[in-house]
Design a protein around this motif. Structure first.
Motif, PDB file in Angstrom:
ATOM      1  N   THR A 106      47.775  48.664  16.519  1.00 13.15           N
ATOM      2  CA  THR A 106      46.621  48.227  17.327  1.00 13.15           C
ATOM      3  C   THR A 106      45.347  48.496  16.534  1.00 13.15           C
ATOM      4  OG1 THR A 106      46.655  50.405  18.392  1.00 13.15           O
ATOM      5  CG2 THR A 106      47.733  48.583  19.570  1.00 13.15           C
ATOM      6  N   THR A 151      41.095  49.466  17.821  1.00 10.00           N
ATOM      7  CA  THR A 151      41.142  49.517  19.304  1.00 10.00           C
ATOM      8  C   THR A 151      40.934  50.947  19.799  1.00 10.00           C
ATOM      9  OG1 THR A 151      43.551  49.757  19.227  1.00 10.00           O
ATOM     10  CG2 THR A 151      42.678  47.506  19.476  1.00 10.00           C
ATOM     11  N   THR A 156      39.023  47.558  24.287  1.00  4.96           N
ATOM     12  CA  THR A 156      39.573  46.849  23.126  1.00  4.96           C
ATOM     13  C   THR A 156      41.092  46.904  23.115  1.00  4.96           C
ATOM     14  OG1 THR A 156      39.263  48.865  21.790  1.00  4.96           O
ATOM     15  CG2 THR A 156      37.511  47.200  21.723  1.00  4.96           C
ATOM     16  N   LEU A 157      41.660  48.006  23.568  1.00  9.22           N
ATOM     17  CA  LEU A 157      43.121  48.132  23.612  1.00  9.22           C
ATOM     18  C   LEU A 157      43.720  47.164  24.625  1.00  9.22           C
ATOM     19  CD1 LEU A 157      45.801  49.573  22.945  1.00  9.22           C
ATOM     20  CD2 LEU A 157      45.236  51.234  24.737  1.00  9.22           C
ATOM     21  N   HIS A 199      43.548  43.634  23.315  1.00  7.84           N
ATOM     22  CA  HIS A 199      44.460  43.394  22.199  1.00  7.84           C
ATOM     23  C   HIS A 199      45.897  43.215  22.674  1.00  7.84           C
ATOM     24  CE1 HIS A 199      45.872  43.775  18.015  1.00  7.84           C
ATOM     25  NE2 HIS A 199      46.869  44.505  18.504  1.00  7.84           N
ATOM     26  N   THR A 222      46.881  51.470  31.089  1.00  7.76           N
ATOM     27  CA  THR A 222      46.662  52.377  29.963  1.00  7.76           C
ATOM     28  C   THR A 222      46.341  53.778  30.465  1.00  7.76           C
ATOM     29  OG1 THR A 222      44.276  51.971  29.804  1.00  7.76           O
ATOM     30  CG2 THR A 222      45.739  50.422  28.652  1.00  7.76           C
ATOM     31  N   TYR A 272      42.541  57.676  19.485  1.00  2.00           N
ATOM     32  CA  TYR A 272      43.968  57.336  19.523  1.00  2.00           C
ATOM     33  C   TYR A 272      44.805  58.527  20.009  1.00  2.00           C
ATOM     34  CZ  TYR A 272      42.464  53.283  16.906  1.00  2.00           C
ATOM     35  OH  TYR A 272      41.831  52.117  16.524  1.00  2.00           O
ATOM     36  N   GLY A 294      47.498  56.401  23.332  1.00  2.00           N
ATOM     37  CA  GLY A 294      47.390  56.646  21.900  1.00  2.00           C
ATOM     38  C   GLY A 294      48.659  57.249  21.327  1.00  2.00           C
ATOM     39  N   ASP A 345      44.756  53.529  14.500  1.00  2.35           N
ATOM     40  CA  ASP A 345      45.148  52.130  14.687  1.00  2.35           C
ATOM     41  C   ASP A 345      46.555  51.977  15.244  1.00  2.35           C
ATOM     42  OD1 ASP A 345      42.692  51.328  13.743  1.00  2.35           O
ATOM     43  OD2 ASP A 345      43.383  50.948  11.696  1.00  2.35           O
ATOM     44  N   HIS A 364      49.051  52.677  18.863  1.00  2.00           N
ATOM     45  CA  HIS A 364      49.257  53.117  20.237  1.00  2.00           C
ATOM     46  C   HIS A 364      50.754  53.101  20.556  1.00  2.00           C
ATOM     47  CE1 HIS A 364      44.908  52.478  20.687  1.00  2.00           C
ATOM     48  NE2 HIS A 364      45.002  53.240  21.761  1.00  2.00           N
TER      49      HIS A 364
END
Length: 565
Positions: A262, A265, A270-271, A274, A282, A337, A363, A368, A370
């Motif tokens: 990811t 993010t 943003t996560l 994406h 989340t 993250y 995270g 970058d 997840h």
């Protein structure tokens, strides 16, 4: 009924203003200044002018009468207090920057009292030695001091304020419950007599300590407190006291944990974009420091952590957000993250919505990256559950499950069952019935007297100005001489007759002002009744106006006086 003094506005120190003060943020701030009730002395410090002092004293009188009625005894403790008792209780450090601290010429440390649990405890320890001396309830009405970082809203949030604080001392928990009940009922009577619309809500005790706690809130747009109200049942609570039931989900059937790339993010937004998942799927992990120790707090990604609520849960520990410097020596913590799985060196707290069996995207503790299908109870454990999310409209009522609604309010009172926190700190024991020492249990009960004045102004004012309930108004009748000679003579006659019958009278006899200016000031000042001697004074006819309803009637003076008496 005793004869009252007529207060002539020609001699009254009360200069009204046509324009709002530039720094006024709230209705009460604007009107109390414009109507000549208060003036700013410095940031968060106010001078009460004669009209304001009358209202303040009227509120205090009602409070005193109801406190006396339940058997409480009034005392007056010093505002300048030694450091030592507050060191014993721990509040010398816990209060932090809120305390006004000073030294005397010999270098000894003192403070200006923000609240007086410690001193009351020591007074009772000195005066009461046997169970026969208890129960006892003591109270005072006194100036308190708190060094607010951002004093604002006039007398609503000042650094110096008037407060009634009372304390009960009992030898048993049953006795404490009775003292608490007496205060609760007295508070209801006080606020009803003052004319304050109020709600009683469940609350947290915070730095005061203790267990059972309720706030008395006055709904108002200017309120700094948010409370929840259930439209389907009688549940009401401060948002910091709202709870969410832990409901474990079926944890079977979830796929294995899967790590996914990811890039770029680091935020929930943003996560979610994406991966094409809702933010609610989340898991947000906020890092904070609790007395210097880094702790992770987990909440659903579509919710925010209520730092005030978190602080109340963890008090007296100090809670603060981590900074970039805190990550330097912690390679296990990857900024943006963080996930709860594998956080071996970090205590993990979570909201009850992160229940055992629930699966999350969170995270992976690598940049970058997840992880999907991270299941609470399978892939990570929660060390402690705390209700820490910011409450939102529609959240389920803890009592009946209906959607809650949120309102703003001013805190005007707070009652606590303190228990033995301060008795333990100061060794407050009395000789019990069996001849052995018994540890005393305490209650603490506060009313913001100056806050109540502002709350009344907020709730009762209209577009024309203040509009006081009769119990607190600076006068019963505002007599206006709308003209010279004959109107003034009739106004003088009316004011004297009303004062002789025991009514408090404000007489506008100021020379050189037009009737329009006087009437505008009368409405701004907000006394319940306005009696105007004007154009029909030669016929002995006056105009009687009800300030609350706005209704006006022309009546012969004797009939108007009869209505008012």
């Amino acid at each position: 009924m005793s004869t009252q003094h007529v207060q002539r506005m020609s001699r009254l120190m009360a200069k009204t203003l046509r324009e709002d003060p530039a720094d006024a943020e709230t209705l009460s701030h604007r009107l109390l200044v414009r109507a000549g009730y208060v003036r700013r002395s410095s940031a968060g410090v106010w001078t009460w002018l004669p009209l304001g002092k009358r209202v303040l004293e009227n509120v205090s009188r009602v409070v005193r009468e109801e406190m006396d009625a339940i058997g409480a005894q009034e005392v007056l403790l010093p505002a300048l207090l030694p450091k030592e008792p507050y060191e014993v209780s721990g509040r010398w450090s816990e209060y932090g920057d809120l305390l006004f601290r000073l030294k005397d010429r010999k270098g000894a440390d003192y403070l200006l009292g923000p609240t007086h649990e410690e001193i009351f405890t020591l007074v009772v320890k000195d005066q009461c030695t046997s169970y026969k001396d208890l129960p006892v309830m003591l109270y005072q009405i006194q100036t308190k001091y708190r060094d607010e970082a951002r004093p604002r809203s006039g007398v609503l949030r000042g650094r110096e304020f008037q407060m009634k604080d009372s304390y009960s001392f009992d030898v048993s928990d049953e006795g404490l419950a009775e003292s608490y009940r007496l205060h609760r009922e007295a508070y209801i009577r006080i606020f009803e007599r003052l004319g304050l619309d109020h709600r009683i809500v469940s609350a947290v005790s915070g730095a005061m300590g203790g267990s059972a706690s309720e706030e008395f809130l006055a709904p108002a747009e200017a309120g700094e407190d948010t409370f929840v109200d259930c439209p389907s049942c009688d549940y009401a609570a401060n948002t910091e006291a709202v709870t969410f039931a832990l409901a474990p989900a079926a944890g079977d059937g979830h796929p294995a944990l899967e790590e996914v790339d990811t890039p770029d993010t680091p935020t929930i937004e943003t996560l979610a974009a994406h991966l094409g998942v809702p933010a609610s799927a989340t898991l947000k992990n906020l890092l904070v420091k609790v007395d210097g120790e880094i702790v992770a707090v987990g909440v659903p990604g579509d919710r925010e952590v209520d730092l005030g609520k978190l602080g109340e849960h963890l008090a007296p520990a100090v809670v603060e957000l981590v900074t970039a410097e805190d990550f330097v020596d912690r390679p296990d913590l990857v900024r943006g993250y963080v996930g709860p799985q594998g956080l071996d060196k970090v205590r993990y707290l979570a909201d009850p919505r992160v229940a055992p069996g629930t699966a999350w995207v969170t995270g992976a503790n690598r940049v970058d990256t997840h992880a999907r299908n991270v299941v609470c109870g399978r892939d990570f454990e929660v060390d402690q559950y705390l209700d820490v999310v910011v409450v939102e409209p529609g959240d389920p009522c803890p009592r009946c499950g209906s959607g809650l609604k949120l309102d703003r309010a001013i805190e005007i009172g707070h009652i606590f069952q303190l228990g033995r926190k301060y008795a333990d700190a100061f060794g407050l024991d009395v000789l019990g019935r069996e001849g052995k020492p018994v540890r005393v249990t305490m209650g603490s009960y506060g009313i913001g007297v100056s806050r109540a004045v502002a709350a009344l102004a907020e709730q009762t004012a209209d577009e024309r100005g203040l509009c006081w309930p009769a119990a607190v108004a600076p006068a019963d009748v505002h007599v206006v001489a709308a003209g010279k000679a004959v109107p003034l003579a009739l106004a003088e006659q009316a004011a004297s007759a009303l004062a002789d019958s025991g009514l408090r009278v404000l007489l506008d006899d100021r020379p050189g002002l037009s009737p329009g200016v006087k009437l505008t000031d009368a409405e701004l000042i907000g006394v319940p009744w306005i009696l105007v001697a004007g154009r029909r004074s030669a016929d002995g006819v006056v105009e009687l106006q009800n300030r609350r309803t706005g209704t006006r009637e022309e009546l012969p003076l004797p009939e108007a006086l009869s209505r008012l008496r």
